[in-house]
Design a protein around this motif. Structure first.
Motif, PDB file in Angstrom:
ATOM      1  N   ILE A   1      30.303  22.709  49.705  1.00 43.84           N
ATOM      2  CA  ILE A   1      29.251  23.537  49.091  1.00 43.84           C
ATOM      3  C   ILE A   1      27.873  22.953  49.399  1.00 43.84           C
ATOM      4  O   ILE A   1      26.927  23.677  49.722  1.00 43.84           O
ATOM      5  N   ARG A   2      27.777  21.622  49.307  1.00 47.02           N
ATOM      6  CA  ARG A   2      26.490  20.982  49.588  1.00 47.02           C
ATOM      7  C   ARG A   2      26.061  21.246  51.034  1.00 47.02           C
ATOM      8  O   ARG A   2      24.899  21.492  51.313  1.00 47.02           O
ATOM      9  N   ARG A   3      27.049  21.160  51.891  1.00 51.45           N
ATOM     10  CA  ARG A   3      26.748  21.366  53.310  1.00 51.45           C
ATOM     11  C   ARG A   3      26.322  22.809  53.572  1.00 51.45           C
ATOM     12  O   ARG A   3      25.308  23.056  54.216  1.00 51.45           O
ATOM     13  N   LEU A   4      27.108  23.729  53.042  1.00 54.89           N
ATOM     14  CA  LEU A   4      26.832  25.143  53.301  1.00 54.89           C
ATOM     15  C   LEU A   4      25.542  25.609  52.640  1.00 54.89           C
ATOM     16  O   LEU A   4      24.840  26.461  53.165  1.00 54.89           O
ATOM     17  N   SER A   5      25.258  25.066  51.487  1.00 59.86           N
ATOM     18  CA  SER A   5      24.072  25.525  50.763  1.00 59.86           C
ATOM     19  C   SER A   5      22.807  24.840  51.264  1.00 59.86           C
ATOM     20  O   SER A   5      21.711  25.171  50.839  1.00 59.86           O
ATOM     21  N   GLY A   6      22.979  23.825  52.099  1.00 62.69           N
ATOM     22  CA  GLY A   6      21.816  23.158  52.676  1.00 62.69           C
ATOM     23  C   GLY A   6      21.160  22.145  51.771  1.00 62.69           C
ATOM     24  O   GLY A   6      20.054  21.675  52.053  1.00 62.69           O
ATOM     25  N   ILE A   7      21.826  21.781  50.685  1.00 69.36           N
ATOM     26  CA  ILE A   7      21.173  20.817  49.796  1.00 69.36           C
ATOM     27  C   ILE A   7      21.614  19.388  50.094  1.00 69.36           C
ATOM     28  O   ILE A   7      21.207  18.467  49.410  1.00 69.36           O
ATOM     29  N   SER A   8      22.443  19.235  51.121  1.00 73.20           N
ATOM     30  CA  SER A   8      22.891  17.876  51.433  1.00 73.20           C
ATOM     31  C   SER A   8      21.723  17.030  51.914  1.00 73.20           C
ATOM     32  O   SER A   8      21.730  15.819  51.787  1.00 73.20           O
TER      33      SER A   8
ATOM     34  N   GLU B   1      18.655  17.654  50.824  1.00 75.12           N
ATOM     35  CA  GLU B   1      17.604  17.916  49.837  1.00 75.12           C
ATOM     36  C   GLU B   1      16.962  16.622  49.369  1.00 75.12           C
ATOM     37  O   GLU B   1      17.649  15.632  49.093  1.00 75.12           O
TER      38      GLU B   1
END
Lengths: 591, 234
Positions: free
Chosen positions: B199-206, B208
């Motif tokens: 989820i972190r990877r897909l949402s781009g918040i990794s 962040e």
């Protein structure tokens, strides 16, 4: 937006997996299984198959309410002409209310292994060896509960064959005894003055502590209902030496648990006053008024409060200050030998005395008496080890005997010098003792001297259990070891578990390997007792918990716990930080 | 010759001291940030002290956490040498101590990784700061519990006994999980870890980054910088 897509994709994956996996799992489900009563009137002819039942645990042992029970129904042989064959388990015979659930049993799994669980399982082929397993949860109600096995088949005729019953005795699991831990004083401690016995009493699960009692040397010294106990003890009330402090906790089910520690009381008690009669001398002939004087030495820290001068029980004078003296009017007494006793008492009511013999000779006709002087030990001596009693005797007539008496008991007799007797201190009990040496001449005239000594002797052996070091659950093979401080040597040391002698040894190291599997799970009392050469004994005792049932594979369980815990911690932190970042992302309007 | 027992006592005191310092620094930094939030209604002296201290506290806490993790590992090694290996698993208390020590090490490592990942800006976000502080407090609690078990093994008592009596917990009892439960927890945790990373990877918040611009709407927090009061004066 991308996040929502990701979540939706994950959900879709889960759904797809479920859709694929569930049918695969349920493929093994055998259609036709059902809840089926015992139905003793449904099938009338005996089957050609042989049927037996077995269980784990065995029915020979009671089981706890809710315990897991595995039942196997084994069928062998063959059936011809049957259209269907099945095995079932039931709680009773009869045509109704015979399902296991009717008697409180819960079936956890059946032979099919499917999610839907039945007491009746149809099987094929109708020949060969079969073994069908049901796993059940025992009823909560205590008492006896039976399970029956039965094979039924139909076709050209309806057949049956029965097995069992297996009758289980469901009993409440015994609650463990309270666990007592004395945190102070420590075992083998040397204590003095006022001390506090502290610790905790923890009831087993499902019970509560109703009382906690303090015993010292078996005598009750206090009680409380607090699980964190604290008893004040003034050790001045105890004799110097070894004492056993025991705390016994009783729970609301009258179950008791205890722990004992052995301590050595060592209070600095002032010695008894020491009296030395200066005048007259032992055996002296006296006439008229006689000045009797004595020096008195008080024990350290004590003061002399009273000095009494007596012949027999009659006090002829007293004094309260140095020099201690009194006047004896010998005319008040008949001629002959008389004992003058001077007794001193200190401010702690401790007493010391000396007795001498004088010969009153107012008429001039009194006979001489043998004069005895005890040279060793000195009057008032404190004796901690074996010693010699040495005396000198002077007499105008030949002596027929010189006798040693301690506490009135003869310790030996001599007719010639030297007058020396060896005394084993271990033969005397701790405390004050009177040593008397009496000489008798050939006219049967006796002279003696008597002194007072105090015997402290040796203390009992002190035992300290080194291992196990703490309470808690133990399993497998453990080392039980103790450190023993000998009193008067060591005769032997015994290890007892739950009161039964397990091992003994006559020399250090006192260490034994014990397999806990030989003892039932639960609280177990470990006692190590040391006996010295004079028969005195000391012991240390502790209660440990044995848990072999739950700890068969402690290394694997520990590893599994560590893996599970570590992964869950990492998962928790990831979830937390991700949640915070999502929240911030939303509030902050994105990065 | 110095025995392993003595060396273990030394290292145990060391990790206990370092991690206590870490926990205290992190808690004090959080308090200082709260003072900064309410600075308008706070005495100036307190605000000034908080401003001056928080930079040092944060840095000290970070260094202490990292040092504490290494000290814990060292302690674990000396402890394994101090206890007879053949009797290591005889005692449930020892087993519990090993388990809790691993948990404490993991949690402290996670505390360090959170601080490393987000850096000083984590203090600009109240929620991340709270998360960081709570993790440190829980880690300190587990470390203390493991220490309490060590005290029971060596002295038969612990200074924390009154706490266990108060809450009715017997820390001496075995806390190992059954195999089934451990397996379930492990599988669920693995799924959660993989899911969260995906989820972190897909949402781009990794990738962040936290910072004042994003997090100061409510808290008005800025980063605790060493020497910032001098900057503020200028």
């Amino acid at each position: 937006m991308r996040t929502r897509k990701a979540i939706l994709a994950l959900l879709a994956l889960i759904l797809v997996f479920s859709a694929v996996a569930l049918p695969v799992v349920s493929k093994s489900n055998f259609s036709g299984n059902q809840q089926y009563g015992y139905c003793d009137n449904c099938h009338s002819a005996s089957s050609s198959m042989a049927v037996t039942m077995e269980s784990s645990p065995s029915i020979s042992n009671p089981i706890a309410p809710g315990a897991t029970v595995t039942i196997w129904v084994n069928a062998s042989g063959s059936v011809t002409g049957a259209t269907q064959v099945g095995a079932l388990i039931a709680s009773t015979t009869g045509s109704s209310n015979s399902l296991p659930s009717n008697d409180g049993w819960t079936i956890q799994s059946d032979p099919s292994g499917s999610a839907t669980i039945y007491n009746y399982y149809k099987f094929t082929p109708y020949s060969g060896q079969h073994s069908f397993k049901w796993v059940l949860t025992a009823p909560q109600a205590t008492g006896t509960h039976s399970l029956y096995g039965r094979i039924l088949h139909s076709g050209s005729q309806e057949y049956f064959k029965n097995a069992g019953p297996l009758t289980f005795n469901v009993q409440s699991v015994p609650v463990g005894v309270p666990q007592v831990t004395i945190t102070s004083p420590l075992n083998a401690a040397v204590v003095s003055g006022s001390i506090t016995v502290t610790g905790t009493a923890i009831a087993a699960s499902g019970a509560s502590i109703s009382s906690v009692v303090l015993n010292i040397d078996g005598a009750q010294k206090g009680s409380t209902t607090s699980t964190t106990f604290s008893f004040a003890v003034d050790t001045i009330t105890l004799l110097n030496g070894a004492h056993t402090i025991q705390v016994v906790a009783t729970d609301n089910g009258a179950r008791t648990g205890s722990q004992s520690v052995t301590v050595t009381v060592n209070n600095a008690i002032p010695a008894n006053p020491i009296v030395l009669i200066v005048s007259p001398s032992n055996g002296q002939k006296v006439i008229g008024s006689v000045a009797v004087s004595a020096t008195v030495t008080a024990g350290q820290g004590a003061t002399i409060s009273y000095v009494s001068f007596r012949i027999g029980i009659v006090e002829f004078g007293n004094d309260t200050s140095q020099p201690y003296s009194a006047t004896l009017n010998s005319n008040s007494y008949a001629d002959g030998a008389h004992q003058i006793e001077v007794t001193a008492q200190d401010n702690g009511a401790r007493r010391g005395s000396q007795t001498i013999t004088v010969v009153i000779n107012n008429t001039g006709n009194a006979p001489n008496i043998p004069i005895v002087m005890i040279v060793n030990p000195l009057n008032g001596a404190v004796l901690t080890s074996s010693f010699n009693v040495t005396a000198t005797v002077s007499s105008s007539l030949p002596l027929t005997s010189v006798d040693l008496l301690i506490g009135g008991a003869s310790q030996g007799s001599k007719t010639t010098g030297p007058y020396v007797w060896a005394v084993n201190v271990n033969s005397l009990s701790p405390g004050p003792h009177m040593i008397n040496v009496t000489a008798t001449d050939n006219s049967a005239t006796m002279g003696f001297q008597e002194i007072s000594v105090s015997v402290t002797g040796h203390v009992a052996p002190i035992v300290h259990i080194d291992n196990p070091t703490a309470s808690g659950a133990y399993d497998g093979s453990i080392t039980i070891s103790a450190n023993v401080t000998p009193g008067n040597g060591i005769s032997y040391v015994v290890l007892r578990i739950n009161g039964q002698q397990v091992a003994n040894s006559t020399a250090a190291p006192f260490s034994w390997q014990v397999n806990t599997a030989n003892y039932p799970d639960g609280n177990t009392v470990v006692n190590i007792t040391a006996v010295d050469l004079s028969g005195k004994h000391g012991y240390s005792e502790m209660t440990v918990s044995i848990d072999n049932a739950g700890q068969e594979e402690p290394l694997i369980e520990m590893g599994a716990t560590i893996v599970a815990g570590t992964l869950s911690i990492i998962a928790l932190v990831l979830v937390l930080t991700t949640a915070v970042m999502f929240y911030r992302n939303k509030k902050g309007g994105g990065s | 010759m110095v025995g392993w027992e003595s060396i273990h006592s030394l290292t145990a005191e060391m990790h206990g001291g370092i991690l206590t310092l870490a926990a205290v620094c992190i808690i004090l930094t959080a308090l200082a940030q709260i003072v900064m939030h309410f600075q308008q209604s706070m005495p100036k002296s307190i605000v000034k002290a908080a401003m001056r201290a928080r930079g040092y506290l944060d840095a000290t806490g970070y260094v202490a956490v990292v040092a504490g993790v290494f000290a814990l590992l060292l302690s674990a090694f000396t402890g394994s040498q101090a206890w007879p290996m053949d009797a290591l698993l005889d005692n449930a208390v020892v087993r519990n101590k090993i388990v809790l020590t691993v948990f404490a090490t993991t949690l402290w490592a996670m505390v360090a990784s959170v601080r490393w990942r987000f850096g000083r800006p984590l203090w600009t976000c109240p929620s991340m700061a709270a998360c960081y502080t709570v993790l440190a407090i829980v880690a300190m609690g587990i470390t203390s519990t493991a220490g309490s078990l060590g005290a029971h093994l060596t002295k038969g008592e612990s200074i924390l006994d009154f706490v266990w009596n108060l809450v009715g917990v017997n820390v001496l009892q075995d806390l190992l999980l059954s195999m089934d439960l451990a397996l379930i927890i492990s599988i669920i945790s693995l799924i959660v870890i993989i899911a969260v990373l995906v989820i972190r990877r897909l949402s781009g918040i990794s990738q962040e980054q936290l910072g004042q611009r994003k997090c100061t709407k409510w808290s008005k927090w800025d980063e605790p910088i060493i020497g910032e009061e001098k900057v503020a004066k200028k």
